[in-house]
Write a protein that holds these residues in place. Structure first.
Motif, short mmCIF file in Angstrom:
data_model
loop_
_atom_site.label_atom_id
_atom_site.label_comp_id
_atom_site.label_asym_id
_atom_site.label_seq_id
_atom_site.Cartn_x
_atom_site.Cartn_y
_atom_site.Cartn_z
N PRO A 14 -7.70 13.07 0.58
CA PRO A 14 -7.72 11.88 -0.05
C PRO A 14 -6.87 10.91 0.62
O PRO A 14 -6.11 10.25 -0.34
N ILE A 15 -6.87 10.56 1.74
CA ILE A 15 -5.72 9.41 2.46
C ILE A 15 -6.52 8.40 2.76
O ILE A 15 -7.29 8.30 3.33
N ASP A 16 -6.01 7.18 2.20
CA ASP A 16 -6.58 5.89 2.82
C ASP A 16 -5.85 5.05 3.49
O ASP A 16 -6.18 4.31 4.35
N ALA A 17 -4.27 5.35 3.86
CA ALA A 17 -3.73 4.79 4.70
C ALA A 17 -2.54 5.73 5.24
O ALA A 17 -2.05 6.82 4.36
N ARG A 52 -7.87 9.36 7.93
CA ARG A 52 -8.14 10.88 7.56
C ARG A 52 -8.70 11.61 8.77
O ARG A 52 -8.30 12.94 8.50
N ARG A 76 -5.97 2.51 8.35
CA ARG A 76 -6.48 2.60 6.84
C ARG A 76 -7.70 3.08 7.15
O ARG A 76 -8.49 3.05 8.10
N GLY A 77 -8.22 3.78 6.05
CA GLY A 77 -9.60 4.05 5.66
C GLY A 77 -9.75 5.51 6.51
O GLY A 77 -9.00 6.27 6.62
N SER A 78 -10.95 5.62 6.98
CA SER A 78 -11.44 7.01 7.61
C SER A 78 -10.81 7.08 8.97
O SER A 78 -10.41 8.47 9.15
N VAL A 103 0.74 -1.17 -0.11
CA VAL A 103 0.15 0.15 0.01
C VAL A 103 0.87 1.36 0.06
O VAL A 103 2.09 1.26 0.43
N ALA A 157 1.07 4.65 1.87
CA ALA A 157 0.52 5.51 2.91
C ALA A 157 1.66 6.90 3.15
O ALA A 157 2.60 6.84 3.07
#
Length: 94
Positions: free
Chosen positions: A73-76, A64, A59-61, A41, A43
């Motif tokens: 727009p960050i996922d990790a 952020r 990860r996910g919310s 991933v 990050a």
């Protein structure tokens, strides 16, 4: 969250607003025996992890949530650099 090892960096001169000062790292998820445990991933990193570091990634919310009031727009996100850990073997305690 998951445990991983930083295996590389990503350079992007053009990024979305809010990501201007974020370093992007390539992380290989690992298990507690240092074996690969999933797909790599990208990050975001604000704490200074480097290649070869063992890290904790959110990860996910929750990733952020570290950007109060910003829509990034960050996922990790790397949230910790691991100094050490201890895991009991399945045989212990019998």
């Amino acid at each position: 969250m998951f445990l991983g090892k930083v295996i590389g960096s990503v350079w992007a001169t053009q990024k979305e607003e809010g990501m201007d000062n974020l370093k992007l790292m390539v992380v290989q998820p690992t298990d507690f025996q240092d074996r690969d445990a999933g797909a790599t991933v990208i990050a975001a990193d604000r704490i200074g992890a480097g290649v070869g570091d063992k890290v904790i990634v959110s990860r996910g919310s929750p990733a952020r949530m570290l950007f109060e009031g910003l829509k990034v727009p960050i996922d990790a996100m790397i949230v910790g650099i691991v100094d050490s850990y201890e895991v009991a073997s399945p045989d212990e305690g019998e």
